[in-house]
Design a protein around this motif. Structure first.
Motif, PDB file in Angstrom:
ATOM      1  N   ILE A 230       0.829  -1.205   0.000  1.00 51.81           N
ATOM      2  CA  ILE A 230       0.000   0.000   0.000  1.00 51.81           C
ATOM      3  C   ILE A 230       0.864   1.254   0.000  1.00 51.81           C
ATOM      4  CG2 ILE A 230      -1.630   1.323   1.422  1.00 51.81           C
ATOM      5  CD1 ILE A 230      -2.965  -1.300   2.142  1.00 51.81           C
ATOM      6  N   GLY A 231       2.103   1.147   0.482  1.00 57.84           N
ATOM      7  CA  GLY A 231       2.997   2.292   0.448  1.00 57.84           C
ATOM      8  C   GLY A 231       3.602   2.661   1.783  1.00 57.84           C
ATOM      9  N   PHE A 232       3.363   1.873   2.814  1.00 64.63           N
ATOM     10  CA  PHE A 232       3.988   2.090   4.118  1.00 64.63           C
ATOM     11  C   PHE A 232       5.211   1.189   4.189  1.00 64.63           C
ATOM     12  CE2 PHE A 232      -0.623   2.699   5.027  1.00 64.63           C
ATOM     13  CZ  PHE A 232      -0.589   4.063   5.215  1.00 64.63           C
ATOM     14  N   SER A 233       6.357   1.733   3.811  1.00 64.30           N
ATOM     15  CA  SER A 233       7.552   0.907   3.672  1.00 64.30           C
ATOM     16  C   SER A 233       8.052   0.340   5.003  1.00 64.30           C
ATOM     17  CB  SER A 233       8.668   1.699   3.000  1.00 64.30           C
ATOM     18  OG  SER A 233       8.970   2.848   3.772  1.00 64.30           O
ATOM     19  N   ASP A 234       7.865   1.055   6.092  1.00 65.98           N
ATOM     20  CA  ASP A 234       8.371   0.596   7.393  1.00 65.98           C
ATOM     21  C   ASP A 234       7.235   0.598   8.418  1.00 65.98           C
ATOM     22  OD1 ASP A 234      10.223  -0.362   9.155  1.00 65.98           O
ATOM     23  OD2 ASP A 234      11.097   1.591   9.597  1.00 65.98           O
ATOM     24  N   TYR A 235       6.186  -0.150   8.126  1.00 63.36           N
ATOM     25  CA  TYR A 235       4.956  -0.144   8.936  1.00 63.36           C
ATOM     26  C   TYR A 235       5.192  -0.590  10.373  1.00 63.36           C
ATOM     27  CZ  TYR A 235      -0.071  -0.554   9.805  1.00 63.36           C
ATOM     28  OH  TYR A 235      -1.340  -0.402  10.294  1.00 63.36           O
ATOM     29  N   GLN A 236       6.154  -1.483  10.585  1.00 63.91           N
ATOM     30  CA  GLN A 236       6.422  -1.987  11.934  1.00 63.91           C
ATOM     31  C   GLN A 236       6.828  -0.867  12.887  1.00 63.91           C
ATOM     32  OE1 GLN A 236       5.034  -4.699  12.289  1.00 63.91           O
ATOM     33  NE2 GLN A 236       6.560  -6.320  12.372  1.00 63.91           N
ATOM     34  N   SER A 237       7.588   0.104  12.400  1.00 60.03           N
ATOM     35  CA  SER A 237       8.105   1.137  13.291  1.00 60.03           C
ATOM     36  C   SER A 237       7.313   2.446  13.231  1.00 60.03           C
ATOM     37  CB  SER A 237       9.572   1.416  12.973  1.00 60.03           C
ATOM     38  OG  SER A 237       9.694   1.917  11.672  1.00 60.03           O
ATOM     39  N   ILE A 238       6.307   2.515  12.362  1.00 60.43           N
ATOM     40  CA  ILE A 238       5.472   3.723  12.271  1.00 60.43           C
ATOM     41  C   ILE A 238       4.587   3.814  13.505  1.00 60.43           C
ATOM     42  CG2 ILE A 238       3.536   4.780  11.031  1.00 60.43           C
ATOM     43  CD1 ILE A 238       4.612   3.641   8.470  1.00 60.43           C
ATOM     44  N   ASP A 239       4.414   5.025  14.034  1.00 63.21           N
ATOM     45  CA  ASP A 239       3.467   5.252  15.122  1.00 63.21           C
ATOM     46  C   ASP A 239       2.068   5.231  14.508  1.00 63.21           C
ATOM     47  OD1 ASP A 239       1.962   6.024  17.279  1.00 63.21           O
ATOM     48  OD2 ASP A 239       2.857   8.016  17.479  1.00 63.21           O
ATOM     49  N   LYS A 240       1.326   4.144  14.720  1.00 66.13           N
ATOM     50  CA  LYS A 240       0.010   3.977  14.095  1.00 66.13           C
ATOM     51  C   LYS A 240      -0.968   5.062  14.537  1.00 66.13           C
ATOM     52  CE  LYS A 240       1.754  -0.015  12.817  1.00 66.13           C
ATOM     53  NZ  LYS A 240       3.002  -0.136  13.494  1.00 66.13           N
ATOM     54  N   GLY A 241      -0.719   5.700  15.678  1.00 62.42           N
ATOM     55  CA  GLY A 241      -1.568   6.777  16.154  1.00 62.42           C
ATOM     56  C   GLY A 241      -1.475   8.022  15.295  1.00 62.42           C
ATOM     57  N   ASN A 242      -0.411   8.136  14.529  1.00 56.56           N
ATOM     58  CA  ASN A 242      -0.252   9.280  13.631  1.00 56.56           C
ATOM     59  C   ASN A 242      -0.845   9.036  12.253  1.00 56.56           C
ATOM     60  OD1 ASN A 242       1.032  10.956  15.483  1.00 56.56           O
ATOM     61  ND2 ASN A 242       3.042  10.103  15.004  1.00 56.56           N
ATOM     62  N   LEU A 243      -1.341   7.827  12.020  1.00 55.78           N
ATOM     63  CA  LEU A 243      -1.985   7.513  10.750  1.00 55.78           C
ATOM     64  C   LEU A 243      -3.485   7.737  10.879  1.00 55.78           C
ATOM     65  CD1 LEU A 243      -0.183   4.168   9.807  1.00 55.78           C
ATOM     66  CD2 LEU A 243       0.330   6.462   8.975  1.00 55.78           C
ATOM     67  N   SER A 244      -4.126   8.040   9.771  1.00 56.76           N
ATOM     68  CA  SER A 244      -5.573   8.236   9.803  1.00 56.76           C
ATOM     69  C   SER A 244      -6.279   6.884   9.925  1.00 56.76           C
ATOM     70  CB  SER A 244      -6.032   8.933   8.523  1.00 56.76           C
ATOM     71  OG  SER A 244      -5.907   8.069   7.414  1.00 56.76           O
ATOM     72  N   SER A 245      -7.536   6.932  10.308  1.00 53.13           N
ATOM     73  CA  SER A 245      -8.347   5.712  10.378  1.00 53.13           C
ATOM     74  C   SER A 245      -8.417   5.056   9.012  1.00 53.13           C
ATOM     75  CB  SER A 245      -9.763   6.033  10.860  1.00 53.13           C
ATOM     76  OG  SER A 245      -9.735   6.531  12.163  1.00 53.13           O
ATOM     77  N   ARG A 246      -8.489   5.863   7.987  1.00 50.23           N
ATOM     78  CA  ARG A 246      -8.556   5.338   6.623  1.00 50.23           C
ATOM     79  C   ARG A 246      -7.282   4.580   6.265  1.00 50.23           C
ATOM     80  NH1 ARG A 246     -11.455   7.840   1.845  1.00 50.23           N
ATOM     81  NH2 ARG A 246     -10.847   6.482   0.155  1.00 50.23           N
ATOM     82  N   GLN A 247      -6.121   5.127   6.640  1.00 50.77           N
ATOM     83  CA  GLN A 247      -4.846   4.468   6.338  1.00 50.77           C
ATOM     84  C   GLN A 247      -4.731   3.152   7.097  1.00 50.77           C
ATOM     85  OE1 GLN A 247      -2.552   7.967   7.437  1.00 50.77           O
ATOM     86  NE2 GLN A 247      -1.665   8.034   5.381  1.00 50.77           N
ATOM     87  N   ASN A 248      -5.013   3.174   8.393  1.00 52.92           N
ATOM     88  CA  ASN A 248      -4.940   1.940   9.179  1.00 52.92           C
ATOM     89  C   ASN A 248      -5.980   0.932   8.710  1.00 52.92           C
ATOM     90  OD1 ASN A 248      -2.803   2.188  11.143  1.00 52.92           O
ATOM     91  ND2 ASN A 248      -4.000   3.819  12.064  1.00 52.92           N
ATOM     92  N   GLY A 249      -7.170   1.431   8.401  1.00 54.61           N
ATOM     93  CA  GLY A 249      -8.241   0.551   7.943  1.00 54.61           C
ATOM     94  C   GLY A 249      -7.950  -0.093   6.610  1.00 54.61           C
ATOM     95  N   SER A 250      -7.218   0.598   5.757  1.00 53.52           N
ATOM     96  CA  SER A 250      -6.899   0.018   4.456  1.00 53.52           C
ATOM     97  C   SER A 250      -5.984  -1.198   4.608  1.00 53.52           C
ATOM     98  CB  SER A 250      -6.261   1.051   3.528  1.00 53.52           C
ATOM     99  OG  SER A 250      -5.027   1.509   4.024  1.00 53.52           O
ATOM    100  N   VAL A 251      -5.102  -1.157   5.571  1.00 54.18           N
ATOM    101  CA  VAL A 251      -4.229  -2.306   5.824  1.00 54.18           C
ATOM    102  C   VAL A 251      -5.062  -3.473   6.358  1.00 54.18           C
ATOM    103  CG1 VAL A 251      -2.297  -3.189   7.180  1.00 54.18           C
ATOM    104  CG2 VAL A 251      -2.186  -0.886   6.221  1.00 54.18           C
ATOM    105  N   GLY A 252      -5.867  -3.218   7.373  1.00 54.72           N
ATOM    106  CA  GLY A 252      -6.697  -4.270   7.949  1.00 54.72           C
ATOM    107  C   GLY A 252      -7.706  -4.821   6.962  1.00 54.72           C
ATOM    108  N   GLY A 253      -8.310  -3.947   6.166  1.00 55.66           N
ATOM    109  CA  GLY A 253      -9.289  -4.391   5.180  1.00 55.66           C
ATOM    110  C   GLY A 253      -8.682  -5.284   4.122  1.00 55.66           C
ATOM    111  N   GLU A 254      -7.507  -4.933   3.659  1.00 55.22           N
ATOM    112  CA  GLU A 254      -6.825  -5.763   2.660  1.00 55.22           C
ATOM    113  C   GLU A 254      -6.425  -7.106   3.260  1.00 55.22           C
ATOM    114  OE1 GLU A 254      -5.385  -6.976  -0.982  1.00 55.22           O
ATOM    115  OE2 GLU A 254      -6.599  -5.211  -0.541  1.00 55.22           O
ATOM    116  N   MET A 255      -6.036  -7.105   4.535  1.00 57.35           N
ATOM    117  CA  MET A 255      -5.692  -8.371   5.194  1.00 57.35           C
ATOM    118  C   MET A 255      -6.908  -9.297   5.232  1.00 57.35           C
ATOM    119  SD  MET A 255      -3.393  -7.125   8.431  1.00 57.35           S
ATOM    120  CE  MET A 255      -3.355  -8.760   9.162  1.00 57.35           C
ATOM    121  N   VAL A 256      -8.058  -8.757   5.614  1.00 59.51           N
ATOM    122  CA  VAL A 256      -9.288  -9.559   5.686  1.00 59.51           C
ATOM    123  C   VAL A 256      -9.655 -10.067   4.298  1.00 59.51           C
ATOM    124  CG1 VAL A 256     -11.761  -9.464   6.167  1.00 59.51           C
ATOM    125  CG2 VAL A 256     -10.143  -8.443   7.764  1.00 59.51           C
TER     126      VAL A 256
END
Length: 68
Positions: A31-57
């Motif tokens: 999706i374009g988050f090259s270093d997702y493990q170390s990103i502070d997920k609290g600084n991402l929008s709900s849409r950005q976090n949701g896109s990762v979870g939605g694609e996983m599902v």
């Protein structure tokens, strides 16, 4: 009535945690988050976090359906 531990993550199948983490990292990278493990997920929008979870599902459902 909500349980006392609602809102907390519980690992129901500990053996699956590593695989889910790998899938999350793979999806986030695509999706374009090259270093997702170390990103502070609290600084991402709900849409950005949701896109990762939605694609996983989506991928988990596709995998299950192929196994039928």
């Amino acid at each position: 009535m909500a349980s006392s531990n609602s809102g907390t993550n519980r690992v129901l199948v500990p053996e699956a945690k590593q695989g889910l983490t790998r899938l999350k990292t793979e999806v986030a990278s695509e999706i374009g988050f090259s270093d997702y493990q170390s990103i502070d997920k609290g600084n991402l929008s709900s849409r950005q976090n949701g896109s990762v979870g939605g694609e996983m599902v989506k991928r988990m459902i596709e995998s299950y359906e192929q196994g039928l």
